[in-house]
Design an enzyme around this catalytic site. Structure first.
Site, PDB file in Angstrom:
ATOM      1  N   ALA A   5       0.823  -1.219   0.000  1.00  0.00           N
ATOM      2  CA  ALA A   5       0.000   0.000   0.000  1.00  0.00           C
ATOM      3  C   ALA A   5       0.852   1.262   0.000  1.00  0.00           C
ATOM      4  CB  ALA A   5      -0.911  -0.005   1.234  1.00  0.00           C
ATOM      5  N   ALA A   6       2.061   1.175  -0.551  1.00  0.00           N
ATOM      6  CA  ALA A   6       2.981   2.316  -0.465  1.00  0.00           C
ATOM      7  C   ALA A   6       2.920   3.219  -1.692  1.00  0.00           C
ATOM      8  CB  ALA A   6       4.402   1.815  -0.262  1.00  0.00           C
TER       9      ALA A   6
ATOM     10  N   ARG B 196      -2.095   6.754 -11.740  1.00  0.00           N
ATOM     11  CA  ARG B 196      -3.190   6.695 -12.711  1.00  0.00           C
ATOM     12  C   ARG B 196      -4.528   7.205 -12.144  1.00  0.00           C
ATOM     13  NH1 ARG B 196      -1.710   0.551 -14.080  1.00  0.00           N
ATOM     14  NH2 ARG B 196      -0.807   0.794 -12.001  1.00  0.00           N
TER      15      ARG B 196
ATOM     16  N   THR C 235       6.922  -3.354  -6.654  1.00  0.00           N
ATOM     17  CA  THR C 235       6.298  -4.320  -5.743  1.00  0.00           C
ATOM     18  C   THR C 235       7.334  -5.302  -5.164  1.00  0.00           C
ATOM     19  OG1 THR C 235       5.654  -5.523  -7.761  1.00  0.00           O
ATOM     20  CG2 THR C 235       3.954  -4.229  -6.672  1.00  0.00           C
TER      21      THR C 235
ATOM     22  N   GLY D  14      -0.680  -8.377 -15.451  1.00  0.00           N
ATOM     23  CA  GLY D  14       0.404  -9.290 -15.788  1.00  0.00           C
ATOM     24  C   GLY D  14      -0.184 -10.615 -16.259  1.00  0.00           C
TER      25      GLY D  14
ATOM     26  N   LYS E  74     -29.897  19.714  16.731  1.00  0.00           N
ATOM     27  CA  LYS E  74     -28.462  19.490  16.943  1.00  0.00           C
ATOM     28  C   LYS E  74     -28.239  19.320  18.430  1.00  0.00           C
ATOM     29  CE  LYS E  74     -25.557  21.946  18.360  1.00  0.00           C
ATOM     30  NZ  LYS E  74     -24.694  22.988  18.906  1.00  0.00           N
TER      31      LYS E  74
ATOM     32  N   ASN F  99     -44.975  19.662  23.508  1.00  0.00           N
ATOM     33  CA  ASN F  99     -45.368  20.118  22.178  1.00  0.00           C
ATOM     34  C   ASN F  99     -44.595  21.387  21.827  1.00  0.00           C
ATOM     35  OD1 ASN F  99     -47.515  19.696  19.938  1.00  0.00           O
ATOM     36  ND2 ASN F  99     -47.424  21.904  20.335  1.00  0.00           N
TER      37      ASN F  99
HETATM   38  C1  UD1 Z   1       0.463  -5.555 -10.316  1.00  0.00           C
HETATM   39  C2  UD1 Z   1       1.261  -6.704 -10.932  1.00  0.00           C
HETATM   40  C3  UD1 Z   1       0.473  -7.272 -12.113  1.00  0.00           C
HETATM   41  C4  UD1 Z   1      -0.896  -7.727 -11.644  1.00  0.00           C
HETATM   42  C5  UD1 Z   1      -1.637  -6.571 -10.965  1.00  0.00           C
HETATM   43  C6  UD1 Z   1      -2.920  -7.070 -10.322  1.00  0.00           C
HETATM   44  C7  UD1 Z   1       3.594  -6.066 -10.562  1.00  0.00           C
HETATM   45  C8  UD1 Z   1       4.851  -5.574 -11.202  1.00  0.00           C
HETATM   46  N1  UD1 Z   1       2.540  -6.204 -11.366  1.00  0.00           N
HETATM   47  O1  UD1 Z   1       0.371  -4.521 -11.302  1.00  0.00           O
HETATM   48  O2  UD1 Z   1       1.166  -8.405 -12.643  1.00  0.00           O
HETATM   49  O3  UD1 Z   1      -1.641  -8.221 -12.739  1.00  0.00           O
HETATM   50  O4  UD1 Z   1      -0.828  -6.012  -9.908  1.00  0.00           O
HETATM   51  O5  UD1 Z   1      -3.671  -6.024  -9.784  1.00  0.00           O
HETATM   52  O6  UD1 Z   1       3.595  -6.346  -9.392  1.00  0.00           O
HETATM   53  N2  UD1 Z   1       3.147  -0.719  -4.321  1.00  0.00           N
HETATM   54  C9  UD1 Z   1       3.980  -0.551  -3.244  1.00  0.00           C
HETATM   55  N3  UD1 Z   1       5.272  -0.161  -3.458  1.00  0.00           N
HETATM   56  C10 UD1 Z   1       5.772   0.052  -4.699  1.00  0.00           C
HETATM   57  C11 UD1 Z   1       4.915  -0.128  -5.816  1.00  0.00           C
HETATM   58  C12 UD1 Z   1       3.609  -0.531  -5.588  1.00  0.00           C
HETATM   59  O7  UD1 Z   1       3.587  -0.751  -2.100  1.00  0.00           O
HETATM   60  O8  UD1 Z   1       6.957   0.398  -4.796  1.00  0.00           O
HETATM   61  C13 UD1 Z   1       1.752  -1.132  -4.072  1.00  0.00           C
HETATM   62  C14 UD1 Z   1       0.729  -0.177  -4.669  1.00  0.00           C
HETATM   63  O9  UD1 Z   1       0.391   0.827  -3.733  1.00  0.00           O
HETATM   64  C15 UD1 Z   1      -0.444  -1.098  -4.984  1.00  0.00           C
HETATM   65  C16 UD1 Z   1       0.212  -2.459  -5.181  1.00  0.00           C
HETATM   66  O10 UD1 Z   1       1.532  -2.361  -4.701  1.00  0.00           O
HETATM   67  O11 UD1 Z   1      -1.348  -1.144  -3.888  1.00  0.00           O
HETATM   68  C17 UD1 Z   1       0.243  -2.870  -6.651  1.00  0.00           C
HETATM   69  O12 UD1 Z   1       0.940  -1.883  -7.402  1.00  0.00           O
HETATM   70  P1  UD1 Z   1       0.393  -1.359  -8.779  1.00  0.00           P
HETATM   71  O13 UD1 Z   1       1.306  -0.294  -9.265  1.00  0.00           O
HETATM   72  O14 UD1 Z   1      -1.037  -1.063  -8.686  1.00  0.00           O
HETATM   73  O15 UD1 Z   1       0.622  -2.661  -9.682  1.00  0.00           O
HETATM   74  P2  UD1 Z   1      -0.154  -3.046 -11.016  1.00  0.00           P
HETATM   75  O16 UD1 Z   1       0.328  -2.187 -12.112  1.00  0.00           O
HETATM   76  O17 UD1 Z   1      -1.603  -3.064 -10.756  1.00  0.00           O
HETATM   77 CA    CA Z   2      -2.928  -2.293  -9.169  1.00  0.00          CA
END
Ligand code: UD1
Ligand code: CA
Length: 481
Positions: free
Chosen positions: A21-22, A27, A92, A152, A366, A392
């Site tokens: 969640a970082a 987008r 990730t 992916g 309130k 009333n």
């Molecule tokens: C990712 C997968 C993709 C998969 C998809 C499913 C990778 C490279 N790709 O793509 O294969 O089909 O999810 O939804 O993993 N995040 C971090 N730190 C980072 C980058 C991202 O914590 O440095 C978190 C984001 O906040 C997000 C999650 O990881 O909650 C996924 O990252 P996101 O950029 O959304 O990956 P996708 O492009 O969706």
């Molecule tokens: Ca995603």
């Protein structure tokens, strides 16, 4: 802390769940972190945390936070989960690298995505149990999508093989690979030891210059470790929110599911597609919800109620048999059994409407308690008021609770009668059974069973109009023609 400490050979595997969640969520084109955007009335991340904490104890759930870390932490801190800071977001794979120390004490690591909130505890358990039974190095939760764009793709070793050769990101995929409809959900289970033995082999040489966790599939395969796929029960569960449009679609799915569940539980919802009901709302059996109603936050509504159209109810508690008539706004209010509210009433925080009480059109309350069976039916403001039973409140009554600096309380005791168009200048008290004459401005306490009249006496000038009319006619010039 790991959730089991018994000896390695016989013990249950120690399982951690890590939620990524970082990321910023570029987008989404927002100044707020993506995982804090709301679907079903609460942040994306809060849904994932809720599912994860149903599978393992909260301290074994880790959220990787980075972009606006403090805000993200605060949003879910009350769940008791743990946090790992990824100060710089380099992909990730990198998110798991920074979690190495936190996850080292565990046997199995389940990875979830903070932007994919439809995941259920059942599916997480399925992933955990599959991984625990087959014991590969990595298990990928996959789904077949009609439109796999953006995800992916999963490259299996053979068409029917349970083993995976690699995951290829959309950007790096060949045209043939893009035709594959089996996608990577972004949820995995890893053998913790093997994950961290091999994670340093990830490279950032790809179109985004990031460390992709997805590359672990090929890396582990090359090291002769097993990588397997298990299909999600429903492809809907894996939907991620990368854009506003995807987020709104997830929100709709959640709300449709919520309405269906409420109907299974005995609630009638007419035209459910027009109603907005948040995930945490509770409604009792035989309550009827009319079209175009919003029920939000932690609202709970009893049984046998009717919630009429165009009402918006937030964080409120409504008991059994209550009627909310059309177009009411309730926020942080409590409405007791059998009461009627509306049409067009506004109950603000701290309003407590007693059993069988009535609040009518254009009445605002309130921080006010309206006792059992009391009535305020028309055009009234009741703020900072303690109102007893059987009172009333006449049309147009106003409690003047604010002197520009401080708020003061108005007390109206049981059985009192406030005549229409009265103003009660707080602090002031109207005693039990007392009467206030219409259009009074009450500045002093009214003793019990007394009548207070505080307005100018009426003056009647008999024949005044007639005399004026006559004098006007005399002075007017005759009209020629
Ligand atoms: C990712 C997968 C993709 C998969 C998809 C499913 C990778 C490279 N790709 O793509 O294969 O089909 O999810 O939804 O993993 N995040 C971090 N730190 C980072 C980058 C991202 O914590 O440095 C978190 C984001 O906040 C997000 C999650 O990881 O909650 C996924 O990252 P996101 O950029 O959304 O990956 P996708 O492009 O969706
Ligand atoms: Ca995603």
């Amino acid at each position: 802390m790991p959730n089991s400490k018994s000896s390695p050979s016989h013990r249950v595997p120690r399982v951690a769940i890590i939620i990524m969640a970082a990321g910023k969520g570029t987008r989404h084109k927002s100044k707020h972190p993506k995982v804090l955007h709301e679907v079903g009335g609460k942040p994306l991340l809060a849904h994932v945390v809720a599912a994860a904490t149903k599978v393992v104890p909260a301290p074994d759930v880790f959220a990787v936070i980075g972009h606006e870390a403090d805000r993200v932490r605060q949003a879910v801190a009350d769940t008791g989960i743990s946090f790992v800071l990824q100060a710089e977001q380099r992909g990730t794979g990198h998110a798991l690298m920074v979690a190495r120390d936190a996850l080292a004490p565990y046997d199995q690591v389940i990875v979830l995505s903070g932007d994919a909130p439809l995941i259920t505890p059942e599916t997480i358990r399925k992933l955990r149990d599959f991984h625990g039974a087959k014991r590969p190095a990595m298990t990928i939760l996959t789904a077949q999508l009609q439109d796999p764009t953006g995800y992916g793709r999963v490259i299996r070793k053979g068409q029917r093989s349970p083993d995976v050769r690699a995951i290829v990101e959309e950007k790096s995929a060949t045209p043939a690979q893009r035709k594959i409809r089996e996608i990577n959900s972004g949820f995995y289970a890893f053998d913790a030891k093997l994950l961290f033995e091999h994670i340093d082999n990830l490279s950032d040489e790809n179109p985004h210059g990031e460390y992709y966790l997805t590359d672990m599939a090929a890396i582990l395969g090359k090291a002769k470790k097993r990588v397997m796929a298990v299909a999600a029960s429903s492809p809907d569960e894996i939907l991620g929110s990368n854009t506003r449009a995807e987020m709104v679609e997830i929100d709709q799915r959640m709300r449709v599911a919520k309405c269906r569940q409420l109907m299974v539980d005995g609630v009638t919802i007419f035209y459910p597609q027009t109603c907005v009901i948040d995930c945490d709302v509770e409604i009792g059996a035989d309550t009827v919800v009319e079209p175009f109603v919003q029920i939000l936050g932690k609202t709970s509504i009893g049984g046998d109620c009717r919630i009429r159209s165009y009402s918006v109810i937030t964080n409120s508690v409504i008991s059994d048999g209550v009627s909310i008539l059309p177009a009411c706004v309730l926020d942080g209010a409590q409405v007791m059994k059998g009461a009627t509210v509306g049409p067009f009433s506004r109950l603000r925080p701290g309003s407590e409407i007693g059993e069988n009480a009535h609040v009518g059109n254009f009445v605002e309350t309130k921080k006010t308690r309206l006792g059992k069976g009391s009535k305020a039916n028309h055009l009234t403001y009741l703020g900072d008021a303690e109102i007893g039973a059987g009172v009333n409140i006449g049309a147009g009554t106003i409690t003047c609770n604010y002197d520009g600096q401080q708020k003061y309380t108005t007390v109206i005791e049981d059985g009192a009668f406030i005549g229409s168009d009265s103003t009660l200048v707080a602090p002031v008290k109207v005693g039990k059974g007392a009467y206030v004459g219409a259009a009074s401005c009450i500045t002093d306490d009214v003793p019990p069973d007394s009548l207070a009249i505080a307005r100018a006496n009426q003056i009647v000038k008999e024949g005044w109009v007639k005399a004026k009319r006559a004098s006007r006619q005399k002075s007017e010039k005759p009209v020629l023609g």
